[in-house]
Design a protein around this motif. Structure first.
Motif, short mmCIF file in Angstrom:
data_model
loop_
_atom_site.label_atom_id
_atom_site.label_comp_id
_atom_site.label_asym_id
_atom_site.label_seq_id
_atom_site.Cartn_x
_atom_site.Cartn_y
_atom_site.Cartn_z
N ALA A 98 0.43 -0.97 -0.23
CA ALA A 98 0.43 0.30 -0.11
C ALA A 98 1.04 1.34 -0.17
O ALA A 98 0.74 2.10 -0.74
N TRP A 99 2.01 1.41 0.63
CA TRP A 99 2.67 2.58 0.94
C TRP A 99 3.12 2.83 -0.05
O TRP A 99 3.57 3.95 -1.10
N ASN A 100 4.16 1.58 -0.85
CA ASN A 100 4.35 1.88 -2.54
C ASN A 100 3.73 1.95 -3.84
O ASN A 100 3.82 3.14 -4.49
N GLN A 101 2.20 1.96 -3.55
CA GLN A 101 1.46 3.19 -3.99
C GLN A 101 1.04 4.30 -3.93
O GLN A 101 1.03 5.73 -4.34
N THR A 150 11.10 -8.87 18.67
CA THR A 150 9.83 -8.88 19.10
C THR A 150 8.83 -8.15 19.42
O THR A 150 7.65 -8.63 19.59
N SER A 151 9.24 -6.66 19.05
CA SER A 151 8.09 -5.70 19.17
C SER A 151 7.27 -5.67 17.56
O SER A 151 6.26 -5.58 17.69
N LEU A 152 7.94 -6.27 16.68
CA LEU A 152 6.88 -5.71 15.36
C LEU A 152 5.55 -7.88 15.17
O LEU A 152 4.84 -7.30 15.78
N PHE A 153 6.65 -8.90 16.09
CA PHE A 153 5.58 -10.05 15.81
C PHE A 153 4.96 -10.14 17.31
O PHE A 153 5.35 -11.53 18.17
N SER A 154 4.01 -8.71 17.83
CA SER A 154 3.19 -9.30 18.81
C SER A 154 1.99 -8.60 18.58
O SER A 154 1.78 -7.90 17.49
N PRO A 155 0.83 -9.08 19.46
CA PRO A 155 -0.10 -8.13 18.97
C PRO A 155 -0.68 -6.73 18.80
O PRO A 155 -0.99 -6.11 17.43
N LEU A 156 0.06 -5.60 19.30
CA LEU A 156 0.50 -4.64 19.26
C LEU A 156 1.10 -4.19 18.00
O LEU A 156 0.36 -3.07 17.44
N GLY A 157 2.11 -5.16 17.50
CA GLY A 157 2.93 -5.03 16.38
C GLY A 157 1.68 -5.37 14.64
O GLY A 157 1.82 -4.19 14.06
N ALA A 158 0.82 -5.89 15.45
CA ALA A 158 -0.16 -6.87 13.90
C ALA A 158 -0.77 -5.67 13.89
O ALA A 158 -1.35 -5.20 12.74
N LEU A 159 -1.88 -5.02 15.39
CA LEU A 159 -2.29 -4.01 15.26
C LEU A 159 -1.71 -3.12 14.69
O LEU A 159 -2.80 -2.17 13.18
N ILE A 160 -0.66 -1.80 14.57
CA ILE A 160 -0.09 -1.40 14.13
C ILE A 160 0.20 -0.99 12.54
O ILE A 160 0.41 -1.03 11.70
N ALA A 182 -1.05 0.10 6.57
CA ALA A 182 -1.57 -0.59 5.49
C ALA A 182 -2.90 0.25 4.75
O ALA A 182 -3.09 0.63 3.66
N VAL A 183 -4.13 0.15 6.24
CA VAL A 183 -5.19 0.92 5.78
C VAL A 183 -5.13 2.26 5.29
O VAL A 183 -6.00 2.37 4.30
N LEU A 184 -4.92 3.28 6.52
CA LEU A 184 -4.37 4.14 5.90
C LEU A 184 -3.81 4.36 4.74
O LEU A 184 -4.04 5.86 3.93
N CYS A 185 -2.70 3.70 3.80
CA CYS A 185 -1.91 4.38 2.59
C CYS A 185 -2.79 3.94 1.92
O CYS A 185 -3.15 4.24 1.07
N VAL A 186 -3.73 2.40 2.55
CA VAL A 186 -4.66 2.71 0.95
C VAL A 186 -6.21 3.78 0.96
O VAL A 186 -6.20 3.96 -0.53
N ILE A 187 -6.23 3.92 1.99
CA ILE A 187 -7.25 5.08 1.67
C ILE A 187 -6.83 6.88 1.23
O ILE A 187 -7.12 7.33 0.71
N LYS A 193 -8.54 7.39 -2.07
CA LYS A 193 -8.97 9.11 -2.33
C LYS A 193 -7.90 10.44 -2.55
O LYS A 193 -7.75 11.51 -2.14
N PHE A 194 -6.82 9.43 -3.36
CA PHE A 194 -5.72 11.06 -3.71
C PHE A 194 -6.19 11.73 -4.89
O PHE A 194 -6.81 11.40 -5.54
N PRO A 195 -6.36 13.22 -3.97
CA PRO A 195 -7.14 14.10 -4.80
C PRO A 195 -6.48 14.59 -5.92
O PRO A 195 -7.83 15.34 -6.94
N ALA A 196 -5.22 14.15 -7.04
CA ALA A 196 -4.98 15.35 -8.01
C ALA A 196 -4.91 13.65 -8.59
O ALA A 196 -4.22 13.26 -9.71
#
Length: 515
Positions: free
Chosen positions: A157-160, A202-212, A217-222, A226-229
């Motif tokens: 998503a960040w790629n796009q 340890t930080s990334l592969f945890s419930p908090l890491g999965a949520l973040i 990913a969702v924010l990048c897709v939005i 919704k890209f205005p230009a």
């Protein structure tokens, strides 16, 4: 089917009516789709294998102890993917998508978003979800799968999203792009050097890491959807597509890419320095090289900067690793293994092929029709003038390589003697002569080109391909001792001597325009 009908002895028995048979087309479409899916799945698994090797290297040579294999392997896999996906990109819309929109008059915005989203989902399925599920089932770690899939979805998503962001920013200020690129590359290096990969895992592969991960990913897709230009962005992509099509139409033969580019970029200089002693064939060659000297010098500068940049980076890394005691003592016998790599490096940096292209496109394609130009003495004069010019450019590159090797003297852990540098100079001199002579030799002896810039000699293509594979084999082999470098020097002298005699006797018959 087109290529199958071109296979000798088989193609002649296949009738052209197969192009009209719809069930066969549908069957081949399904087979190709399955094959592409399997290939994507294969390369997705291949990145995991590379990550596993990276984890073993990190465990054995950096930490000097065992670490948790599954989480560290997946983390290194994510780092490898990130180095590609997180880099600033300006143009990510495929030409095929734009062509499909033009041919079927589809809505640009919706079609491009749908096609790109489909590609991203396919990548996430083949390169992320399926391999991660297998690893998760083996190690029985659910959050490893959820967090890793989310991280990969964020990368896609960040790629796009970033492609549109950088497109908006490119005409305003390039400093943030440069800083961002430095952060992307230096952060993994810092994690490795300071041994923080385990803490990050340890930080990334945890419930908090999965949520973040999934939230990002969702924010990048939005942002992407919704890209205005978006309309202006797609219009810019259309312009880039048209330029790419025009470049393909102008490119007559891929082999002559350098020669044609040199011709297009030629700028006549009002003060061209040509020796007054030159006459006849030598004057013609002097004029040719004088006209193209600025462009050849640009190519030389690019090669020198690339080699110098890579060499300085390696030297700095060696000094840093020596300071933090990660570099053991390297003996002179171990350094001789690098001789094979120099063969491949000199092959890639050689000016032999660009100069041959320049000569044919801008001189020989016209002059070879005249008999006086193909006389033995004229051929030898022209050959050795061009040989000296090629040696000049290749010699400068070899000189830079030698200077970079002198930089090893500043690394205390590396012990080298005068004999090492003497043999190194001997090998570089031999490689300079070899690659300056070889391309001109086969050009004069075979002259494989037609007036419309086509390569029609199968033997020339075989020799050209074999030269690459020989260079690659030298890269793979680890030569120890000085015998290899001495062999290169002796072989080159014999090759040049015998080749010169062959050119004198055979070139008058062979050096002509092919039909």
């Amino acid at each position: 089917m087109y290529f199958v009908r071109r296979i000798p002895f088989i193609g002649r028995h296949i009738t052209p009516h197969v192009y009209r048979y719809r069930p066969l087309k549908k069957f081949l479409t399904v087979v190709c789709a399955i094959f592409r899916f399997l290939m994507h799945l294969f390369f997705g698994g291949l990145t995991f294998l590379i990550a596993l090797l990276g984890m073993l290297f990190y465990s054995d040579f950096i930490l000097k102890r065992d670490i948790a294999g599954s989480t560290s392997t997946v983390l290194i896999w994510l780092i490898l993917i990130s180095l590609v996906e997180l880099m600033p990109r300006k143009y990510l819309i495929e030409n095929d998508a734009l062509t499909l929109i033009d041919n079927f008059h589809l809505d640009q915005k919706n079609t491009i978003q749908a096609l790109t989203l489909g590609v991203s989902l396919r990548k996430n399925l083949t390169a992320s979800l399926i391999p991660l599920l297998l690893i998760g089932l083996i190690v029985q770690n659910f959050w490893l799968v959820v967090a890793s899939t989310g991280a990969y979805a964020f990368l896609l998503a960040w790629n796009q999203a970033s492609s549109r962001f950088w497109w908006q920013l490119q005409n305003k200020n390039k400093l943030p792009i440069i800083l961002y690129a430095l952060i992307v590359y230096l952060t993994p290096l810092g994690l490795v050097l300071f041994g923080q990969l385990e803490n990050l895992a340890t930080s990334l592969f945890s419930p908090l890491g999965a949520l973040i991960s999934w939230l990002l990913a969702v924010l990048c897709v939005i942002y992407w959807l919704k890209f205005p230009a978006e309309t202006q962005f797609i219009s810019h992509m259309n312009q880039m597509k048209n330029k790419g099509i025009q470049l393909k139409l102008d490119d007559t033969d891929q082999y002559f890419a350098n020669g044609l580019n040199l011709e297009k970029s030629l700028r006549l200089e009002p003060t061209m320095q040509i020796s007054k002693k030159s006459s006849g064939n030598n004057y013609l060659n002097s004029l040719l090289f004088a006209r193209f000297r600025p462009e050849l010098n640009k190519m030389l500068k690019l090669r020198l900067l690339s080699i110098a940049g890579a060499g300085v980076l390696i030297l700095v890394s060696l000094v840093v690793f020596n300071r933090i005691h990660l570099l053991g003592t390297i003996k002179e016998e171990q350094l001789t293994n690098i001789y094979g790599m120099l063969f491949f490096l000199c092959y890639l940096a050689s000016f032999g092929r660009p100069i041959v292209q320049l000569l044919f496109v801008n001189c020989d394609a016209a002059m070879l029709y005249y008999p006086f130009y193909r006389q033995p003495k004229a051929i030898l004069k022209g050959f050795f003038f061009r040989f000296r010019q090629t040696i000049l450019y290749n010699g400068i590159i070899s000189g830079l390589i030698f200077i970079l090797f002198l930089g090893l003297l500043i690394v205390p852990a590396i012990k080298v003697s005068v004999l090492f540098y003497f043999v190194l100079a001997l090998e570089l001199a031999g490689l300079t002569l070899f690659f300056s002579f070889h391309e001109l030799f086969i050009y004069y002896l075979l002259q494989p080109f037609t007036s419309d810039l086509k390569v029609v000699s199968p033997l020339y293509k075989i020799i050209d391909g074999a030269m690459y594979w020989i260079s690659y084999l030298f890269l793979r082999e680890h030569f120890s001792g000085y015998g290899y470098a001495i062999f290169i020097a002796v072989f080159t002298l014999g090759y040049v001597s015998i080749g010169t005699m062959l050119i004198y006797f055979l070139a008058p018959k062979k050096f002509r325009i092919r039909a």
